[in-house]
Motif scaffolding. Structure first.
Motif, PDB file in Angstrom:
ATOM      1  N   UNK A  98       0.588  -1.245   0.081  1.00  0.00           N
ATOM      2  CA  UNK A  98       0.005  -0.108  -0.111  1.00  0.00           C
ATOM      3  C   UNK A  98       0.792   1.175   0.000  1.00  0.00           C
ATOM      4  N   UNK A  99       1.806   1.259   0.843  1.00  0.00           N
ATOM      5  CA  UNK A  99       2.848   2.216   1.108  1.00  0.00           C
ATOM      6  C   UNK A  99       3.700   2.676  -0.336  1.00  0.00           C
ATOM      7  N   UNK A 100       3.632   1.629  -1.187  1.00  0.00           N
ATOM      8  CA  UNK A 100       4.768   1.427  -2.487  1.00  0.00           C
ATOM      9  C   UNK A 100       3.958   2.654  -3.452  1.00  0.00           C
ATOM     10  N   UNK A 105       4.739   8.940  -6.926  1.00  0.00           N
ATOM     11  CA  UNK A 105       4.550  10.431  -7.233  1.00  0.00           C
ATOM     12  C   UNK A 105       5.746  11.250  -6.271  1.00  0.00           C
ATOM     13  N   UNK A 106       6.138  10.522  -5.171  1.00  0.00           N
ATOM     14  CA  UNK A 106       7.144  11.074  -4.585  1.00  0.00           C
ATOM     15  C   UNK A 106       8.517  11.196  -5.209  1.00  0.00           C
ATOM     16  N   UNK A 111      12.519  14.364  -8.376  1.00  0.00           N
ATOM     17  CA  UNK A 111      13.106  14.737  -9.468  1.00  0.00           C
ATOM     18  C   UNK A 111      12.940  16.207  -9.866  1.00  0.00           C
ATOM     19  N   UNK A 112      11.767  16.633  -9.643  1.00  0.00           N
ATOM     20  CA  UNK A 112      11.475  17.861  -9.979  1.00  0.00           C
ATOM     21  C   UNK A 112      12.231  18.924  -9.266  1.00  0.00           C
ATOM     22  N   UNK A 113      12.448  18.381  -7.800  1.00  0.00           N
ATOM     23  CA  UNK A 113      13.028  19.245  -6.629  1.00  0.00           C
ATOM     24  C   UNK A 113      14.546  19.422  -7.090  1.00  0.00           C
TER      25      UNK A 113
END
Length: 138
Positions: A98-100, A105-106, A111-113
């Motif tokens: 579930x946490x995968x 999105x994380x 990558x955007x950061x």
């Protein structure tokens, strides 16, 4: 690991999860870290929270240095009897599945950061280069 090595039952290791006796089970080895509680850089609470269960994943997740791994040797007291270790709970497998999903999105956010500041730096250097080029042409 000689033949005279002490072998502990999981139940015995699990009982030692107090300040007066704190044992950790990491990769099938048992460590008595009681004397190290006050010195641990992450605080004694971290060690106490990892005691009473298999702390291998907790230990590996932190990414300890080679020096830290070497230091562990002086707290080594024996091996675990693998036949006494309970099987992993099925709840954990479901939880990790579930946490995968939110991790995807994380990953994009990470990558955007990284990319956004690089794009800003590239734009700044590009504008600076164009400004110098225009002054040189004048």
């Amino acid at each position: 690991m000689g033949s005279g090595q002490k072998v502990f039952a999981y139940e015995e290791v699990a009982k030692n999860k107090e300040r007066t006796g704190c044992w950790l089970l990491i990769s099938g080895k048992v460590y008595d870290v009681t004397p190290f509680l006050e010195e641990h850089p992450g605080g004694d609470e971290v060690l106490l929270a990892a005691s009473g269960k298999d702390a291998t994943e907790d230990f590996e997740d932190v990414g300890h240095s080679d020096d830290a791994k070497q230091m562990m040797e002086k707290y080594y007291i024996g091996e675990i009897d693998s036949a006494t270790v309970p099987a992993p709970k099925k709840d954990k497998a479901q939880t990790s599945a579930v946490t995968h999903k939110p991790d995807d999105p994380g990953c994009l956010i990470r990558i955007l950061q990284l990319l956004v500041p690089l794009l800003i730096l590239g734009l700044a250097f590009g504008l600076q280069f164009l400004g110098k080029k225009e002054k040189a042409e004048d």
